[in-house]
Scaffold this motif. Structure first.
Motif, short mmCIF file in Angstrom:
data_model
loop_
_atom_site.label_atom_id
_atom_site.label_comp_id
_atom_site.label_asym_id
_atom_site.label_seq_id
_atom_site.Cartn_x
_atom_site.Cartn_y
_atom_site.Cartn_z
N GLU A 46 47.34 63.37 57.86
CA GLU A 46 47.24 62.26 58.80
C GLU A 46 46.10 61.32 58.42
OE1 GLU A 46 46.79 64.26 62.51
OE2 GLU A 46 48.95 64.57 62.74
N ASN A 47 45.12 61.83 57.70
CA ASN A 47 44.00 61.02 57.23
C ASN A 47 44.35 60.44 55.86
OD1 ASN A 47 42.25 61.64 59.45
ND2 ASN A 47 42.08 63.68 58.58
N GLN A 48 44.24 59.13 55.73
CA GLN A 48 44.61 58.45 54.51
C GLN A 48 43.39 57.73 53.93
OE1 GLN A 48 48.18 58.28 53.45
NE2 GLN A 48 47.98 60.04 54.81
N THR A 49 43.17 57.86 52.62
CA THR A 49 42.08 57.19 51.94
C THR A 49 42.64 56.39 50.78
OG1 THR A 49 40.58 59.00 52.48
CG2 THR A 49 39.89 57.53 50.72
N ARG A 50 42.18 55.15 50.66
CA ARG A 50 42.57 54.31 49.53
C ARG A 50 41.31 53.70 48.93
NH1 ARG A 50 46.66 51.41 53.30
NH2 ARG A 50 48.34 52.91 53.26
N VAL A 51 41.24 53.71 47.62
CA VAL A 51 40.16 53.04 46.90
C VAL A 51 40.77 52.31 45.72
CG1 VAL A 51 38.33 54.63 47.58
CG2 VAL A 51 39.63 55.09 45.52
N GLY A 52 40.16 51.24 45.30
CA GLY A 52 40.72 50.52 44.17
C GLY A 52 39.77 49.49 43.60
N VAL A 53 40.16 49.00 42.44
CA VAL A 53 39.43 47.96 41.73
C VAL A 53 40.45 46.97 41.20
CG1 VAL A 53 37.96 47.43 39.75
CG2 VAL A 53 37.58 49.53 41.03
N ALA A 54 40.16 45.67 41.36
CA ALA A 54 41.02 44.63 40.81
C ALA A 54 40.15 43.71 39.97
CB ALA A 54 41.69 43.84 41.92
N ILE A 55 40.68 43.31 38.82
CA ILE A 55 39.96 42.41 37.93
C ILE A 55 40.78 41.13 37.78
CG2 ILE A 55 39.07 42.08 35.60
CD1 ILE A 55 38.72 45.14 35.48
N GLY A 56 40.13 40.00 37.96
CA GLY A 56 40.82 38.72 37.83
C GLY A 56 40.15 37.86 36.78
N TYR A 57 40.96 37.10 36.06
CA TYR A 57 40.44 36.17 35.07
C TYR A 57 41.17 34.85 35.25
CZ TYR A 57 39.04 34.06 30.70
OH TYR A 57 38.51 33.20 29.77
N ARG A 58 40.43 33.79 35.37
CA ARG A 58 41.02 32.47 35.59
C ARG A 58 41.09 31.69 34.27
NH1 ARG A 58 40.89 28.56 40.34
NH2 ARG A 58 41.31 26.58 39.33
N LEU A 59 42.29 31.27 33.94
CA LEU A 59 42.48 30.40 32.76
C LEU A 59 42.15 28.98 33.19
CD1 LEU A 59 45.87 31.86 31.52
CD2 LEU A 59 43.59 32.37 30.66
N GLY A 60 41.53 28.21 32.33
CA GLY A 60 41.18 26.84 32.70
C GLY A 60 39.77 26.79 33.26
N ALA A 61 39.56 25.91 34.24
CA ALA A 61 38.23 25.71 34.82
C ALA A 61 37.75 26.97 35.55
CB ALA A 61 38.25 24.53 35.78
N ALA A 62 36.45 27.15 35.58
CA ALA A 62 35.86 28.30 36.25
C ALA A 62 35.92 28.11 37.77
CB ALA A 62 34.41 28.48 35.82
N TRP A 63 35.80 29.23 38.53
CA TRP A 63 35.72 29.16 39.98
C TRP A 63 34.46 28.43 40.39
CZ3 TRP A 63 37.78 34.14 38.50
CH2 TRP A 63 39.04 34.39 39.00
N ARG A 64 34.50 27.78 41.51
CA ARG A 64 33.30 27.07 41.99
C ARG A 64 32.72 27.77 43.17
NH1 ARG A 64 33.68 21.26 40.22
NH2 ARG A 64 35.44 21.32 38.81
#
Length: 64
Positions: A46-64
């Protein structure tokens, strides 16, 4: 109806201008019919645990 209650949190890091790394964790508890499911009774919890990692890369201009 309501199937679970829980708490979640995460953090987004930007190690480089075009890259993000997101880490997250969640703890929840199944309720009602979801908790009474034969699959949960047989192999789960009944007890649920979730863990995770996501990696993002933007093509073009960088995030501001």
């Amino acid at each position: 109806g309501l199937e679970s209650v829980g708490l979640a949190g995460g953090r987004v890091l930007r190690p480089q201008p075009r890259t993000t790394v997101t880490r997250f964790a969640e703890q929840s508890r199944l309720l009602g019919d979801a908790a009474d499911s034969p699959l949960v009774q047989l192999r789960g919890s009944e007890n649920q645990t979730r863990v995770g990692v996501a990696i993002g890369y933007r093509l073009g201009a960088a995030w501001r």
